[in-house]
Design a protein around this motif. Structure first.
Motif, PDB file in Angstrom:
ATOM      1  N   ASP A 113      -6.678  -1.708   5.526  1.00  0.00           N
ATOM      2  CA  ASP A 113      -7.678  -0.742   5.078  1.00  0.00           C
ATOM      3  C   ASP A 113      -7.496  -0.518   3.584  1.00  0.00           C
ATOM      4  O   ASP A 113      -6.549   0.125   3.148  1.00  0.00           O
ATOM      5  CB  ASP A 113      -7.530   0.570   5.849  1.00  0.00           C
ATOM      6  CG  ASP A 113      -8.624   1.574   5.520  1.00  0.00           C
ATOM      7  OD1 ASP A 113      -9.389   1.355   4.552  1.00  0.00           O
ATOM      8  OD2 ASP A 113      -8.710   2.583   6.239  1.00  0.00           O
ATOM      9  N   GLY A 114      -8.424  -1.056   2.806  1.00  0.00           N
ATOM     10  CA  GLY A 114      -8.355  -0.928   1.356  1.00  0.00           C
ATOM     11  C   GLY A 114      -8.533   0.501   0.860  1.00  0.00           C
ATOM     12  O   GLY A 114      -8.203   0.808  -0.281  1.00  0.00           O
ATOM     13  N   ALA A 115      -9.051   1.394   1.696  1.00  0.00           N
ATOM     14  CA  ALA A 115      -9.240   2.785   1.311  1.00  0.00           C
ATOM     15  C   ALA A 115      -7.978   3.622   1.511  1.00  0.00           C
ATOM     16  O   ALA A 115      -7.880   4.725   0.982  1.00  0.00           O
ATOM     17  CB  ALA A 115     -10.395   3.399   2.108  1.00  0.00           C
ATOM     18  N   ASP A 116      -7.019   3.096   2.238  1.00  0.00           N
ATOM     19  CA  ASP A 116      -5.777   3.815   2.499  1.00  0.00           C
ATOM     20  C   ASP A 116      -4.888   3.747   1.250  1.00  0.00           C
ATOM     21  O   ASP A 116      -4.545   2.650   0.797  1.00  0.00           O
ATOM     22  CB  ASP A 116      -5.057   3.180   3.694  1.00  0.00           C
ATOM     23  CG  ASP A 116      -3.813   3.920   4.117  1.00  0.00           C
ATOM     24  OD1 ASP A 116      -3.223   4.659   3.286  1.00  0.00           O
ATOM     25  OD2 ASP A 116      -3.418   3.763   5.279  1.00  0.00           O
ATOM     26  N   PRO A 117      -4.511   4.893   0.694  1.00  0.00           N
ATOM     27  CA  PRO A 117      -3.674   4.897  -0.512  1.00  0.00           C
ATOM     28  C   PRO A 117      -2.368   4.112  -0.355  1.00  0.00           C
ATOM     29  O   PRO A 117      -1.860   3.558  -1.327  1.00  0.00           O
ATOM     30  CB  PRO A 117      -3.393   6.388  -0.753  1.00  0.00           C
ATOM     31  CG  PRO A 117      -4.500   7.106  -0.067  1.00  0.00           C
ATOM     32  CD  PRO A 117      -4.867   6.249   1.118  1.00  0.00           C
ATOM     33  N   GLU A 118      -1.847   4.034   0.857  1.00  0.00           N
ATOM     34  CA  GLU A 118      -0.617   3.275   1.083  1.00  0.00           C
ATOM     35  C   GLU A 118      -0.819   1.772   0.903  1.00  0.00           C
ATOM     36  O   GLU A 118       0.145   1.042   0.705  1.00  0.00           O
ATOM     37  CB  GLU A 118      -0.066   3.563   2.476  1.00  0.00           C
ATOM     38  CG  GLU A 118       0.443   4.976   2.630  1.00  0.00           C
ATOM     39  CD  GLU A 118       1.054   5.227   3.995  1.00  0.00           C
ATOM     40  OE1 GLU A 118       1.343   4.263   4.737  1.00  0.00           O
ATOM     41  OE2 GLU A 118       1.245   6.414   4.321  1.00  0.00           O
ATOM     42  N   ASN A 119      -2.061   1.321   0.972  1.00  0.00           N
ATOM     43  CA  ASN A 119      -2.367  -0.105   0.838  1.00  0.00           C
ATOM     44  C   ASN A 119      -2.882  -0.471  -0.551  1.00  0.00           C
ATOM     45  O   ASN A 119      -3.350  -1.586  -0.760  1.00  0.00           O
ATOM     46  CB  ASN A 119      -3.415  -0.520   1.870  1.00  0.00           C
ATOM     47  CG  ASN A 119      -2.900  -0.413   3.275  1.00  0.00           C
ATOM     48  OD1 ASN A 119      -1.711  -0.567   3.527  1.00  0.00           O
ATOM     49  ND2 ASN A 119      -3.786  -0.131   4.209  1.00  0.00           N
ATOM     50  N   ARG A 120      -2.793   0.456  -1.490  1.00  0.00           N
ATOM     51  CA  ARG A 120      -3.380   0.237  -2.809  1.00  0.00           C
ATOM     52  C   ARG A 120      -2.849  -1.024  -3.490  1.00  0.00           C
ATOM     53  O   ARG A 120      -3.617  -1.830  -4.018  1.00  0.00           O
ATOM     54  CB  ARG A 120      -3.132   1.450  -3.690  1.00  0.00           C
ATOM     55  CG  ARG A 120      -3.765   1.340  -5.031  1.00  0.00           C
ATOM     56  CD  ARG A 120      -3.546   2.574  -5.856  1.00  0.00           C
ATOM     57  NE  ARG A 120      -4.303   2.451  -7.083  1.00  0.00           N
ATOM     58  CZ  ARG A 120      -4.549   3.438  -7.878  1.00  0.00           C
ATOM     59  NH1 ARG A 120      -4.119   4.645  -7.585  1.00  0.00           N
ATOM     60  NH2 ARG A 120      -5.227   3.246  -8.976  1.00  0.00           N
ATOM     61  N   GLU A 121      -1.549  -1.207  -3.477  1.00  0.00           N
ATOM     62  CA  GLU A 121      -0.956  -2.377  -4.133  1.00  0.00           C
ATOM     63  C   GLU A 121      -1.424  -3.677  -3.464  1.00  0.00           C
ATOM     64  O   GLU A 121      -1.801  -4.632  -4.142  1.00  0.00           O
ATOM     65  CB  GLU A 121       0.579  -2.275  -4.101  1.00  0.00           C
ATOM     66  CG  GLU A 121       1.260  -3.384  -4.861  1.00  0.00           C
ATOM     67  CD  GLU A 121       2.779  -3.210  -4.874  1.00  0.00           C
ATOM     68  OE1 GLU A 121       3.463  -4.243  -4.828  1.00  0.00           O
ATOM     69  OE2 GLU A 121       3.257  -2.053  -4.906  1.00  0.00           O
TER      70      GLU A 121
END
Length: 105
Positions: A34-42
């Motif tokens: 999920d590209g919207a999840d801040p944890e997946n930002r990198e």
């Protein structure tokens, strides 16, 4: 599959759902990010860098032992799905047509 859980328009949501159904129907294992999840930002930014497409969802990648390869967007996946049903003689005459079989080897 790089997707988003936020800010989707109707077409984007339908494309993400349809893509998952296509992959499941073909028995192709996949995972979603999920590209919207801040944890997946990198991870999202790395995938955007590989694809050259920011803010476009869904996007599809092949994870290799030491590499990540951009496959395409929903239109690419849908076209590969359609092309996989073409007769072998047509595919042999047109090696440029991408199919599931070619991309997954």
């Amino acid at each position: 599959m790089l997707m988003t859980g936020l800010g989707m328009n109707r077409a984007q949501r339908q494309n993400q759902e349809r893509a998952m159904h296509l992959l499941e129907g073909r028995g192709i294992p996949y995972e979603t990010i999920d590209g919207a999840d801040p944890e997946n930002r990198e991870t999202r930014n790395k995938l955007f860098s590989i694809s050259g497409r920011r803010g476009t969802y869904p996007q599809f990648f092949l994870l290799g032992e030491e590499s990540v390869e951009f496959v395409g967007d929903f239109d690419t996946i849908e076209a590969m799905n359609d092309a996989s049903a073409l007769p072998c003689e047509i595919l042999e005459r047109h090696p440029e047509i991408m199919t599931w079989e070619k991309i997954l080897k």
